[in-house]
Design a protein around this motif. Structure first.
Motif, short mmCIF file in Angstrom:
data_model
loop_
_atom_site.label_atom_id
_atom_site.label_comp_id
_atom_site.label_asym_id
_atom_site.label_seq_id
_atom_site.Cartn_x
_atom_site.Cartn_y
_atom_site.Cartn_z
N ALA A 106 -4.98 5.63 -8.02
CA ALA A 106 -5.60 5.08 -6.82
C ALA A 106 -4.55 4.73 -5.77
O ALA A 106 -4.73 4.99 -4.57
N ARG A 107 -3.44 4.15 -6.20
CA ARG A 107 -2.36 3.82 -5.26
C ARG A 107 -1.78 5.08 -4.64
O ARG A 107 -1.50 5.14 -3.45
N ASP A 108 -1.60 6.11 -5.48
CA ASP A 108 -1.05 7.37 -4.97
C ASP A 108 -1.99 8.01 -3.94
O ASP A 108 -1.53 8.67 -3.00
N LEU A 109 -3.29 7.83 -4.13
CA LEU A 109 -4.25 8.40 -3.18
C LEU A 109 -4.23 7.68 -1.84
O LEU A 109 -4.66 8.23 -0.83
N GLY A 110 -3.74 6.44 -1.84
CA GLY A 110 -3.66 5.69 -0.59
C GLY A 110 -4.59 4.51 -0.50
O GLY A 110 -4.87 4.01 0.60
N CYS A 111 -5.10 4.02 -1.64
CA CYS A 111 -5.93 2.82 -1.63
C CYS A 111 -5.13 1.63 -1.13
O CYS A 111 -3.94 1.49 -1.45
N SER A 112 -5.76 0.76 -0.37
CA SER A 112 -5.07 -0.42 0.13
C SER A 112 -4.71 -1.37 -0.99
O SER A 112 -3.75 -2.14 -0.89
N ARG A 113 -5.48 -1.32 -2.08
CA ARG A 113 -5.19 -2.15 -3.24
C ARG A 113 -5.81 -1.50 -4.46
O ARG A 113 -6.86 -0.87 -4.38
N ALA A 114 -5.14 -1.64 -5.60
CA ALA A 114 -5.68 -1.15 -6.86
C ALA A 114 -5.28 -2.13 -7.96
O ALA A 114 -4.12 -2.52 -8.05
N GLU A 115 -6.24 -2.52 -8.78
CA GLU A 115 -5.95 -3.49 -9.83
C GLU A 115 -6.77 -3.18 -11.07
O GLU A 115 -7.80 -2.50 -11.02
N VAL A 116 -6.28 -3.71 -12.20
CA VAL A 116 -6.98 -3.59 -13.47
C VAL A 116 -7.55 -4.95 -13.83
O VAL A 116 -6.87 -5.97 -13.73
N ARG A 117 -8.82 -4.96 -14.24
CA ARG A 117 -9.47 -6.18 -14.71
C ARG A 117 -9.87 -5.96 -16.16
O ARG A 117 -10.64 -5.04 -16.47
N MET B 144 0.84 -1.20 0.00
CA MET B 144 0.00 0.00 0.00
C MET B 144 0.87 1.25 0.00
O MET B 144 1.82 1.37 0.75
N THR B 145 0.53 2.17 -0.88
CA THR B 145 1.23 3.45 -0.92
C THR B 145 0.61 4.38 0.11
O THR B 145 -0.61 4.39 0.30
N GLY B 146 1.41 5.18 0.77
CA GLY B 146 0.88 6.12 1.75
C GLY B 146 -0.04 7.13 1.10
O GLY B 146 0.16 7.54 -0.03
N ALA B 147 -1.07 7.52 1.82
CA ALA B 147 -2.04 8.47 1.28
C ALA B 147 -1.40 9.82 1.06
O ALA B 147 -0.60 10.29 1.87
N ARG B 148 -1.73 10.46 -0.05
CA ARG B 148 -1.19 11.77 -0.35
C ARG B 148 -1.92 12.81 0.50
O ARG B 148 -3.09 12.63 0.85
N PRO B 149 -1.27 13.91 0.82
CA PRO B 149 -1.96 14.99 1.54
C PRO B 149 -3.13 15.52 0.70
O PRO B 149 -3.01 15.68 -0.51
N MET B 150 -4.24 15.79 1.35
CA MET B 150 -5.42 16.24 0.62
C MET B 150 -5.83 17.61 1.12
O MET B 150 -6.14 17.79 2.30
N PRO B 151 -5.85 18.61 0.23
CA PRO B 151 -6.30 19.94 0.63
C PRO B 151 -7.79 19.93 0.96
O PRO B 151 -8.55 19.12 0.45
N GLU B 152 -8.19 20.84 1.83
CA GLU B 152 -9.59 20.90 2.26
C GLU B 152 -10.34 21.94 1.42
O GLU B 152 -10.89 22.90 1.95
#
Length: 331
Positions: free
Chosen positions: A81-92, A1-9
């Motif tokens: 999705a990985r950059d945002l911090g998803c625990s998993r991201a895949e293509v089907r 898992m990639t760490g979640a990116r900082p998100m502006p409010e």
């Protein structure tokens, strides 16, 4: 898992987050979900908001293979999705085949791919208030009654739609606030698709002529009709229990039932027997075997030609579904 990116409010992201937070609170407090991610603004904003709200997100990008470069679009969406911090991201990757046209076939293939990975988790989809308004207008054009005007539900297990109260401008704005480059599907600009013309021509014209608020009003109408429909469906289910005799329906149990409820009973009875009726004229013709009986013959509801088809007949005081092979129906 990639760490979640900082998100502006930013205000748009906050709008999306509030909608997602409310949906989790009502339908999924454990916050473990599969998100159907296309790479477009709606599903990207949904994915980002889910991560920001502390959800465990498994993002699934379905590559339908219908456009040149689709594999690269899918790969890039999974990377976002990985950059945002998803625990998993895949293509089907799926094969789009079957009846009903390319849109229906692609939808079936997409849902099957999402169902295959979800386990016991809900699948979240990025449909917005604008999509809901378009769906209601399409239902209105079909003229098949209140059922077709109910639109999409925020929770229709196993699928959830947290953004049905959010305008598309907010999902686009949220992506801009996050610095996310959303994919613009060329199909969304193709006027050969009815939804594209509704989105680009019809709804803006209605908003202009009626001085705004049309999309929201259509969405509220869908909510109200869905609530009303749920009550009527429950009443119809109770009537169906008392009317069922084996696989048939007892006419005497239906004669005094108001037509609106009786037609619901008929629809569900036929659906249970593998014949879902979407043609209102057929439903009313079957209903006439009860409410306007004058000795008429059966009503064909399915089949491939004059030699053999499925027909609803009134026989010996009952409605039954029979296989017709050219003989005349009889009472």
């Amino acid at each position: 898992m990639t760490g979640a990116r900082p998100m502006p409010e930013g205000p748009h992201l906050l709008t999306v987050r509030r909608a997602v937070r409310a949906w989790f609170g009502e339908h999924c407090p454990e916050r473990a979900v599969v998100v159907g991610l296309s790479g477009g603004a709606d599903s990207l904003a949904l994915t980002a908001a889910c991560v920001a709200e502390g959800a465990q997100v498994h993002a699934v990008v379905v590559d339908h293979g219908l456009q040149a470069g689709s594999a690269e679009v899918a790969r890039r969406a999974a990377e976002q999705a990985r950059d945002l911090g998803c625990s998993r991201a895949e293509v089907r990757t799926v094969s789009v085949t079957g009846a009903g046209g390319p849109e229906a076939a692609a939808r079936r293939a997409r849902y099957a791919a999402l169902d295959a990975v979800r386990g016991d988790r809900p699948i979240l989809l990025g449909h917005t208030l604008d999509d809901q308004a378009e769906t209601v207008l399409l239902g209105l054009a079909r003229g098949s009654g209140s059922r077709s005007l109910r639109g999409m539900a925020a929770w229709d297990p196993p699928r959830g739609r947290p953004l049905l109260t959010v305008r598309r401008e907010s999902t686009v704005g949220a992506c801009a606030e996050l610095g996310l480059a959303a994919w613009d599907d060329p199909h969304n600009l193709d006027p050969s698709f009815v939804r594209v013309r509704l989105r680009g021509e019809v709804l803006p014209l209605l908003e202009d002529v009626l001085h705004g608020g049309v999309a929201g009003a259509l969405a509220r109408t869908a909510d109200q009709l869905r609530e009303d429909g749920a009550v009527l469906d429950a009443l119809a289910a109770d009537i169906a229990v008392s009317a069922r005799v084996g696989d048939a329906l007892e006419v005497s149990a239906l004669v005094a039932v108001p037509g609106a409820l009786r037609r619901r009973v008929i629809r569900e009875w036929l659906a249970d027997r593998g014949v879902p009726l979407r043609n209102e004229a057929q439903v009313r013709a079957v209903d006439d075997l009860v409410g306007a009986w004058r000795g008429q013959g059966g009503v064909a509801v399915a089949g491939g030609g004059p030699v053999e088809r499925l027909v609803v007949e009134r026989r010996r005081g009952k409605l039954d579904l029979v296989r017709w092979t050219g003989r005349a129906a009889s009472e």
